[in-house]
Design an enzyme around this catalytic site. Sequence first.
Site, PDB file in Angstrom:
ATOM      1  N   CYS A 284      54.706  50.636  39.245  1.00  0.00           N
ATOM      2  CA  CYS A 284      55.967  49.907  39.161  1.00  0.00           C
ATOM      3  C   CYS A 284      56.667  50.155  37.836  1.00  0.00           C
ATOM      4  O   CYS A 284      57.629  49.493  37.509  1.00  0.00           O
ATOM      5  CB  CYS A 284      55.748  48.419  39.377  1.00  0.00           C
ATOM      6  SG  CYS A 284      54.796  47.652  38.063  1.00  0.00           S
TER       7      CYS A 284
ATOM      8  N   GLY B  79      51.590  49.788  35.363  1.00  0.00           N
ATOM      9  CA  GLY B  79      52.762  49.565  34.533  1.00  0.00           C
ATOM     10  C   GLY B  79      52.799  50.723  33.554  1.00  0.00           C
ATOM     11  O   GLY B  79      52.272  50.635  32.451  1.00  0.00           O
ATOM     12  N   THR B  80      53.398  51.821  33.996  1.00  0.00           N
ATOM     13  CA  THR B  80      53.266  53.046  33.202  1.00  0.00           C
ATOM     14  C   THR B  80      54.087  53.015  31.919  1.00  0.00           C
ATOM     15  O   THR B  80      53.828  53.813  31.028  1.00  0.00           O
ATOM     16  CB  THR B  80      53.648  54.278  34.038  1.00  0.00           C
ATOM     17  OG1 THR B  80      54.817  53.974  34.788  1.00  0.00           O
ATOM     18  CG2 THR B  80      52.520  54.646  34.966  1.00  0.00           C
TER      19      THR B  80
ATOM     20  N   MET C 210      71.867  92.555  29.184  1.00  0.00           N
ATOM     21  CA  MET C 210      72.927  93.523  28.961  1.00  0.00           C
ATOM     22  C   MET C 210      73.957  93.521  30.081  1.00  0.00           C
ATOM     23  O   MET C 210      73.631  93.368  31.251  1.00  0.00           O
ATOM     24  CB  MET C 210      72.331  94.917  28.825  1.00  0.00           C
ATOM     25  CG  MET C 210      73.194  95.794  27.966  1.00  0.00           C
ATOM     26  SD  MET C 210      72.667  97.483  28.072  1.00  0.00           S
ATOM     27  CE  MET C 210      73.378  97.934  29.624  1.00  0.00           C
TER      28      MET C 210
ATOM     29  N   ARG D  39      73.543  98.277  35.923  1.00  0.00           N
ATOM     30  CA  ARG D  39      73.514  96.821  35.739  1.00  0.00           C
ATOM     31  C   ARG D  39      72.061  96.370  35.550  1.00  0.00           C
ATOM     32  O   ARG D  39      71.168  96.841  36.231  1.00  0.00           O
ATOM     33  CB  ARG D  39      74.056  96.092  36.974  1.00  0.00           C
ATOM     34  CG  ARG D  39      75.541  96.162  37.171  1.00  0.00           C
ATOM     35  CD  ARG D  39      75.953  95.322  38.385  1.00  0.00           C
ATOM     36  NE  ARG D  39      77.391  95.321  38.569  1.00  0.00           N
ATOM     37  CZ  ARG D  39      78.048  96.239  39.284  1.00  0.00           C
ATOM     38  NH1 ARG D  39      77.403  97.228  39.872  1.00  0.00           N
ATOM     39  NH2 ARG D  39      79.368  96.174  39.408  1.00  0.00           N
TER      40      ARG D  39
ATOM     41  N   LYS E 299      68.578  91.226  41.743  1.00  0.00           N
ATOM     42  CA  LYS E 299      69.747  91.962  42.187  1.00  0.00           C
ATOM     43  C   LYS E 299      69.350  93.240  42.922  1.00  0.00           C
ATOM     44  O   LYS E 299      69.837  93.515  44.019  1.00  0.00           O
ATOM     45  CB  LYS E 299      70.620  92.280  40.969  1.00  0.00           C
ATOM     46  CG  LYS E 299      71.965  92.852  41.313  1.00  0.00           C
ATOM     47  CD  LYS E 299      72.761  93.168  40.046  1.00  0.00           C
ATOM     48  CE  LYS E 299      73.228  91.902  39.344  1.00  0.00           C
ATOM     49  NZ  LYS E 299      73.821  92.174  38.033  1.00  0.00           N
TER      50      LYS E 299
ATOM     51  N   TYR F   3      51.882  53.641  47.000  1.00  0.00           N
ATOM     52  CA  TYR F   3      53.336  53.562  46.907  1.00  0.00           C
ATOM     53  C   TYR F   3      53.790  53.799  45.478  1.00  0.00           C
ATOM     54  O   TYR F   3      52.998  53.677  44.535  1.00  0.00           O
ATOM     55  CB  TYR F   3      53.847  52.195  47.387  1.00  0.00           C
ATOM     56  CG  TYR F   3      53.455  51.060  46.465  1.00  0.00           C
ATOM     57  CD1 TYR F   3      54.243  50.721  45.358  1.00  0.00           C
ATOM     58  CD2 TYR F   3      52.283  50.352  46.677  1.00  0.00           C
ATOM     59  CE1 TYR F   3      53.861  49.714  44.490  1.00  0.00           C
ATOM     60  CE2 TYR F   3      51.889  49.352  45.816  1.00  0.00           C
ATOM     61  CZ  TYR F   3      52.685  49.035  44.720  1.00  0.00           C
ATOM     62  OH  TYR F   3      52.291  48.050  43.854  1.00  0.00           O
TER      63      TYR F   3
ATOM     64  N   ARG G 223      73.593  86.948  46.723  1.00  0.00           N
ATOM     65  CA  ARG G 223      72.573  86.041  46.174  1.00  0.00           C
ATOM     66  C   ARG G 223      72.809  84.650  46.749  1.00  0.00           C
ATOM     67  O   ARG G 223      73.904  84.370  47.258  1.00  0.00           O
ATOM     68  CB  ARG G 223      72.625  86.010  44.652  1.00  0.00           C
ATOM     69  CG  ARG G 223      73.967  85.575  44.120  1.00  0.00           C
ATOM     70  CD  ARG G 223      74.024  85.656  42.611  1.00  0.00           C
ATOM     71  NE  ARG G 223      75.385  85.423  42.156  1.00  0.00           N
ATOM     72  CZ  ARG G 223      75.771  85.508  40.895  1.00  0.00           C
ATOM     73  NH1 ARG G 223      74.920  85.873  39.952  1.00  0.00           N
ATOM     74  NH2 ARG G 223      77.021  85.271  40.554  1.00  0.00           N
TER      75      ARG G 223
ATOM     76  N   ARG H  68      55.480  39.408  39.742  1.00  0.00           N
ATOM     77  CA  ARG H  68      54.710  39.436  38.492  1.00  0.00           C
ATOM     78  C   ARG H  68      54.892  38.125  37.754  1.00  0.00           C
ATOM     79  O   ARG H  68      56.011  37.679  37.537  1.00  0.00           O
ATOM     80  CB  ARG H  68      55.176  40.583  37.596  1.00  0.00           C
ATOM     81  CG  ARG H  68      54.402  40.631  36.289  1.00  0.00           C
ATOM     82  CD  ARG H  68      54.790  41.813  35.427  1.00  0.00           C
ATOM     83  NE  ARG H  68      56.130  41.644  34.874  1.00  0.00           N
ATOM     84  CZ  ARG H  68      56.732  42.557  34.117  1.00  0.00           C
ATOM     85  NH1 ARG H  68      56.113  43.699  33.859  1.00  0.00           N
ATOM     86  NH2 ARG H  68      57.938  42.360  33.648  1.00  0.00           N
TER      87      ARG H  68
ATOM     88  N   SER I 131      48.638  47.760  40.138  1.00  0.00           N
ATOM     89  CA  SER I 131      49.967  48.331  40.019  1.00  0.00           C
ATOM     90  C   SER I 131      50.104  48.875  38.607  1.00  0.00           C
ATOM     91  O   SER I 131      49.998  48.129  37.629  1.00  0.00           O
ATOM     92  CB  SER I 131      51.027  47.262  40.289  1.00  0.00           C
ATOM     93  OG  SER I 131      52.300  47.788  40.032  1.00  0.00           O
TER      94      SER I 131
ATOM     95  N   HIS J 268      65.154  48.177  26.246  1.00  0.00           N
ATOM     96  CA  HIS J 268      65.614  47.097  27.129  1.00  0.00           C
ATOM     97  C   HIS J 268      66.897  47.487  27.852  1.00  0.00           C
ATOM     98  O   HIS J 268      67.022  47.340  29.077  1.00  0.00           O
ATOM     99  CB  HIS J 268      65.818  45.830  26.293  1.00  0.00           C
ATOM    100  CG  HIS J 268      66.330  44.665  27.086  1.00  0.00           C
ATOM    101  ND1 HIS J 268      67.669  44.366  27.167  1.00  0.00           N
ATOM    102  CD2 HIS J 268      65.693  43.769  27.857  1.00  0.00           C
ATOM    103  CE1 HIS J 268      67.828  43.319  27.940  1.00  0.00           C
ATOM    104  NE2 HIS J 268      66.637  42.924  28.377  1.00  0.00           N
TER     105      HIS J 268
ATOM    106  N   GLU K 128      48.069  48.329  32.820  1.00  0.00           N
ATOM    107  CA  GLU K 128      48.989  48.818  31.803  1.00  0.00           C
ATOM    108  C   GLU K 128      48.330  48.879  30.438  1.00  0.00           C
ATOM    109  O   GLU K 128      48.915  49.342  29.466  1.00  0.00           O
ATOM    110  CB  GLU K 128      50.249  47.945  31.749  1.00  0.00           C
ATOM    111  CG  GLU K 128      49.959  46.470  31.640  1.00  0.00           C
ATOM    112  CD  GLU K 128      51.192  45.592  31.878  1.00  0.00           C
ATOM    113  OE1 GLU K 128      52.308  46.055  31.666  1.00  0.00           O
ATOM    114  OE2 GLU K 128      51.013  44.424  32.264  1.00  0.00           O
TER     115      GLU K 128
ATOM    116  N   GLY L  89      72.560  86.540  28.687  1.00  0.00           N
ATOM    117  CA  GLY L  89      72.064  87.174  27.464  1.00  0.00           C
ATOM    118  C   GLY L  89      71.539  88.577  27.707  1.00  0.00           C
ATOM    119  O   GLY L  89      71.249  89.312  26.772  1.00  0.00           O
TER     120      GLY L  89
END
Lengths: 911, 911
Positions: free
Chosen positions: A869, A803-804, A113, A102, A32, A889, A346, A648, A801, A469, A782, A111
């Site tokens: 993927c 598979g995380t 003042m 201010r 400010k 990718y 702002r 797959r 690929s 799922h 994976e 929160g």
Amino acid sequence: MAEKWVYLFDDVDQAEKKAGSWEGVRALLGGKGANLADMTRIGVPVPPGFTVTTEACNAFLAHDKTLPDGLWDQVLEAIKAVEKKTGKVFGDAKNPLLVSSRSGAKFSMPGMMDTVLNLGMNDKSVEGMIELTGDARFVYDSYRRLVQMFGSVVLEITDTAFEEPMDEYKEERGLKLDTELEAEDWKTITEMFKKVIKKHKGFEFPQDPNEQLRLSIEAVFGSWFGKRAVDYRNAAGISHDLGTGVNIMTMVFGNMGDDSGTGVAFTRDPATGERVLYGDYLLNAQGEDVVAGIRNTKPIAELEKDLPEAYKTFVDICGKLEEHYKEMQDVEFTIERGKFWMLQTRDGKRTANAAMRIAIDFVDEGMISKEEAVLRITPDQVDALLHPQYDHQALQSAREEGKRFASGVNASPGAAVGRVYFDADTAETKAKEEGQDVIMVRPFTKPDDVHGMLASKGILTSEGGATSHAAVVARQFGIPCIVGASEIKLDLKKRNFTANDITVKEGDWISVDGTTGEVFLGQLPTTMPSFEEQEELLTLLTWADEITAGDDVREGPKGFPTKGLQVWANADYPADARRARDYGAQGIGLCRTEHMFFEQERLPIVQRMILADSSEDRTKELDKLLPFQRSDFDGLFEAMTGLPVIVRLIDPPLHEFLPELVELVEEIATMRAKGETKGLKEKEELLVSVQSLHESNPMMGLRGVRLSIVMPEIVEMQVRAIFEAAADVKLRGFDPHPEVMIPLTGHINELTAIQPRLEEIASDVMEKKGVEFEYKFGTMIEIPRAALTAEEIASVAEFFSYGTNDLTQMTFGYSRDDAERNFLLTYVEQGILPVNPFQSIDGDGVGRLMEMCTAEGRKARPELEVGICGEHGGDPDSIKLCHKYGLNYVSCSPFRVPVARLAAAHAALGK
Amino acid sequence: MAEKWVYLFDDVDQAEKKAGSWEGVRALLGGKGANLADMTRIGVPVPPGFTVTTEACNAFLAHDKTLPDGLWDQVLEAIKAVEKKTGKVFGDAKNPLLVSSRSGAKFSMPGMMDTVLNLGMNDKSVEGMIELTGDARFVYDSYRRLVQMFGSVVLEITDTAFEEPMDEYKEERGLKLDTELEAEDWKTITEMFKKVIKKHKGFEFPQDPNEQLRLSIEAVFGSWFGKRAVDYRNAAGISHDLGTGVNIMTMVFGNMGDDSGTGVAFTRDPATGERVLYGDYLLNAQGEDVVAGIRNTKPIAELEKDLPEAYKTFVDICGKLEEHYKEMQDVEFTIERGKFWMLQTRDGKRTANAAMRIAIDFVDEGMISKEEAVLRITPDQVDALLHPQYDHQALQSAREEGKRFASGVNASPGAAVGRVYFDADTAETKAKEEGQDVIMVRPFTKPDDVHGMLASKGILTSEGGATSHAAVVARQFGIPCIVGASEIKLDLKKRNFTANDITVKEGDWISVDGTTGEVFLGQLPTTMPSFEEQEELLTLLTWADEITAGDDVREGPKGFPTKGLQVWANADYPADARRARDYGAQGIGLCRTEHMFFEQERLPIVQRMILADSSEDRTKELDKLLPFQRSDFDGLFEAMTGLPVIVRLIDPPLHEFLPELVELVEEIATMRAKGETKGLKEKEELLVSVQSLHESNPMMGLRGVRLSIVMPEIVEMQVRAIFEAAADVKLRGFDPHPEVMIPLTGHINELTAIQPRLEEIASDVMEKKGVEFEYKFGTMIEIPRAALTAEEIASVAEFFSYGTNDLTQMTFGYSRDDAERNFLLTYVEQGILPVNPFQSIDGDGVGRLMEMCTAEGRKARPELEVGICGEHGGDPDSIKLCHKYGLNYVSCSPFRVPVARLAAAHAALGK
């Protein structure tokens, strides 16, 4: 020489020199204060004032709450400078200088003042001011406000201590509105308030303006470690070391007659982004009055008629501010007797639509670059544009009216309104045959619930987590979904559910907000945008793609030259693939073939295949499935002509295609106990198969490539179907690029055992069909061991690929089906985990594996195509990591493709 | 100049020069040829001869089975040299040189071509030989043997083609034994055999000795890729590139009168290791006769009386050979008319006991070093000495008699004989109350079966793998155990099981061989060694410990200076700990506290604790458990005074302590269907709890530290019990070293959330008891993510202990409960995995994580104590890896401690 703790609004150059950057000035003076000084510098009229620095705050807090050496002298000096500018004197009895105080930290935060107005008034100056203004009511009201604010804000006396005696006073006299009170009333009340202070604090309201000022500054500093401020910073991840500044500014009054006024405005429409001033004002009023809503405010456009001069000034200032900040601004102003003053500016908050429009307009207006425009849109904003949303107002009202009766994990975004049904078959019937809008409510879902899910507008489960799922399927198909809503007690027999004492029966309407995870009673109004019509979004994403490709040209997989991080999509059906392509996907990163097995006419064949005693019987059933699979792939390859499609091979354990063990045991036990024999023998035989396929930990069981090695007939059929379809498509003049993905590989020998026989089938089909096309064989990564032995595996696999989902599951040892319900959400709440690793890639663990794996895989095969993927493919933070690791990718659900395109551009820009 | 393909036995120096080492000579000439040449070199009498090299074999096979250039000339030259030595001429009609032909590769292997004797005889030389020896019967018998052997071995005509006409001949004339046949008979039979060859091959038996020789050599070479040989090499992991040599040696005859003879012997007793010649001989006989057992052989000692001169020569030769080879030898000899000839020598096979004794005697005799002695004993041999074993002969007979009716995974070694019972309670009752020897047979076991398992002599399950519950518990307690015996069909209702058409009823006797995985009907005799009395073993293990400590001094954990890789033990009870200490354990690497929860009087308290609605109710039940746990730990710390004891806090998911879901559902469904109400409500309530704790993949669920964070009361009680016990033990004058292990850590924040509050309890207890002792807090490393973030985790954990069961499970994504049954054993059989990774650490994947983790953990905390407490801790190959990774200790079941001590020494010696 003492340090510099105080900066006049004029001193901004000096502050910038010290801080080294504008970012530094914001840290030093707070957001400010920095902007007030900055406006002063560019010639915008700001009431004279100064800022006490955040460093002063930190020094104060570090030294037992004593003001640092030199600070007070600098404040007094700054006051002198302000007196000089205003021609008023602080504490003067005749023409006193009044100021406001201010708080203002680098980031705005609740929160801290509140404001204190009218500092500098006392019993003596009141008289002088009445003389000067001739308006006793205004002056006593102002004094009353100072005493009240000072008492509650600086001295921390509860608000009710002031409100109660005032209410009594009004009641005794039969007064209702503040406007009915006269000068004498305010005078009396001011005296009452002084007594309240004396009673609570044991000392008098300070008559010395300097003491008022000092106590105000100290109170702002002290509020930095107030409980609410600390909690907020913890939650928002803001450092506790920043400290807050204090802004002291000359009071200006909008309530000095009809040539005065006050208002708040945005420089553009924050809902649509349109280039018009947008806001409200009141003549002869103070800021509080605009906010309090006691009087009806006027739209800002009318100011042009009311005060044309001031309006012109305002329009000029807004232009100047946008030019200066390159951003739409949110401003406060006051007009005192015709003179225009800016009290604050702002960056303005806005809707996703407005953000998009403003960014593009700014580019058109030559104010920012395309890169800056792309960076100004957040992935969440893009996401919001792609899902039906509840009307903001309606949502707020529903919450206030207590219609929100449960909440869960916000698994798939968007708004869904429908009638509740408790099983997939009913859900499908009601939707398809009766055209109802359906919300399917289940404890959890399984693959054979998918037909019901697809027919539903929304899904709600009481169990499961962000990668259960239900969640995965819902995201895949863009269906709003809440999972793990554990407050909900389902009674499937009575066909109802209860949450927080509210019972919802089958057929009742509810509204599900997949974006926030909230569940509401009844029907909330929604709005639905369409992708193709959102020209701004399309423009912005085109820019994003250009940025991603940029100069960061990496050699891509053969046949598909890649620049930067491409965005592919996960799609199982031709319709999904077309949607993905429309949304800008540059390939299909994951086509899950097992969904194809669950369709109604196929499932019985699949079950007979599984239960077959011999390889021959199995092959016979598989021969029946082959045409189905081939036609699935045919449409997919056609839709994606010219682009890669990764298919797959079958992944889930076989028992997923059979009835559930516990249910079957219960059924048989009941039949036996009742002496029912009809169909019992068949069920008992089925039970034997189900038991033999049952696994204690199916996620780590006989699935993926393991199944293919033990039972190769299934994948042989699948590969034949893939290549026959690709050949047919090629013969029809399209350009298919199939890539066959083997799931769950953990050891190179698994690939060497199965891949060559599949490659043989591929060659065989192409030879028989007399057609050639490019294709690849590769693997999911994976299993942690696959990542750890990537160099070996890449000697056989032509692409990786990640598979995380599974990789995260195994790396953490967290069951995807259970973890969120049992402990994972607790972990995130308690800060044990910074984020849910099933939603955003864990860089230190899972990410480290991915980084190692990518680098080592490319050692063995420099042209290795590497992508992701898993569910993380659509998560912006995960996309950043994928960029960092050098992936080719990310692949995500079609509905996330636009989000991922933006996130990929952000990653390319290093943000 | 042509390559050298042929080496006379005299040419050994030349061979050694070419090959560069003795190992090279063995590769070049084959083991048999190398030793024949070597014996010749050191002056042991060997019949003159030569070896055609393995290189010649490879050249032959590489060039379409043609002998390489120069080979045949070199053979003829060698024959000339032999003729010169013997004074006989190959193919001579009067005094022909006869030779034998034998194959011989670097490693002895079955499936290679057999011996052909008497090469060089033909129709003409027979006459000359009769003249020379005056023994027509001997000569015709010899000629007959040549034709028969040549036909079956070289020309590959089936044995029966020769045996049938000979049997007919004998039958026609009423002759039974070969000894009843006269010269004319053998002559006739020889002619018959020649016809057999003509009939089967279309050509005559070659009269040209050179052709006999050439065909023999080619046949030996060709047999290298015979099916049996290839299969054997694949199974034994022997390279197919080695090739075989051919040894051509002058025939000597032990059947030339009473001053002739032949025998086989070991230079020491292969059963006991005693330093005596051990073997058999026959006077006036050929080698075949000794082996065939037609005549009763004499013990070798009697040769001293029969032929004192020859005996003395033999004793001298044996001494010389042992001196030369530094090994007990297995030899063959022939005495021809008083002249002693050695036909073969090789290292002798022996029992574990003998191996031990011989190694130690060799050290005492100054022949080998302690290091060599330790290296000569295999871990398997040590293991064999620690478990009851079946009598070798009895085992063989049982197999031949078809008593072996099933087999499975050899999960815990040793022999167990007992009566079959099908549940834990009956097993325990029969064992404890009736004193029966019990074999418990189950589909699989669970923690609440442990009391029955402990009461049993052996365990047999039809499901599960090498790390199933049954296997782990059995190894832990040294109970012989076979798991996954899938041929067995259990009928728990009829109380019997069937395998391969044999049905075993409850109470029937069976014998279980946990070493081989075989199950036998009836009672097989066993022998049981005792550790303390096995002086040789104790000596050897002391040497092993010295070697392990050696110069490889690593800085050990504070307070327990470590040299080399220590061996610790996994022990839950004081008795186990004492046994472990007796067996040489230097610490307890894993005390599993949850076993303590399963004991009968405690389980109901544990269940009430789990089902408690409030933290208070839970604490009330835990308060009851505390004294039990404290007394468990008390005994453990006392038994291990002065040594570290790692106590693992509760690890398994809570549902393991409750009834099984499927069983409960079945029970309730039955009660409901029958309208039974008594107890139904309680069961239904229990079901709700069981369902709420049920997990889809419990191995990756709410267990370990996750449980401690969600429900900290349990571990708080445990830590209090640990430290109260340690304090009490210390006050009694012992020296406790508790180490508290937090299981399943995956993120440093899990430790920072729980460890400090536990450390506080530790300090609190010590302060209250007024006593101090050293202790540590550390963590299991069993989640891949923990290994990947080791540096962070080591900043809080004072020790790491690899839980390689879980680490393998997660790294491979193989469910320990299911994988072996479903695909893992298939993987090992098909060679997809070189070994079962639950039995031996997978170096490339799991091991790589361990190596990274150890190194990075020590970066943060150089004195970090690192060990392994998984099932792999007792596996020699895994111990080698642990040594390589720089671990401080391995911890295994007490019964494996001696094995691990030896393996650690081997690892230290780089073997």
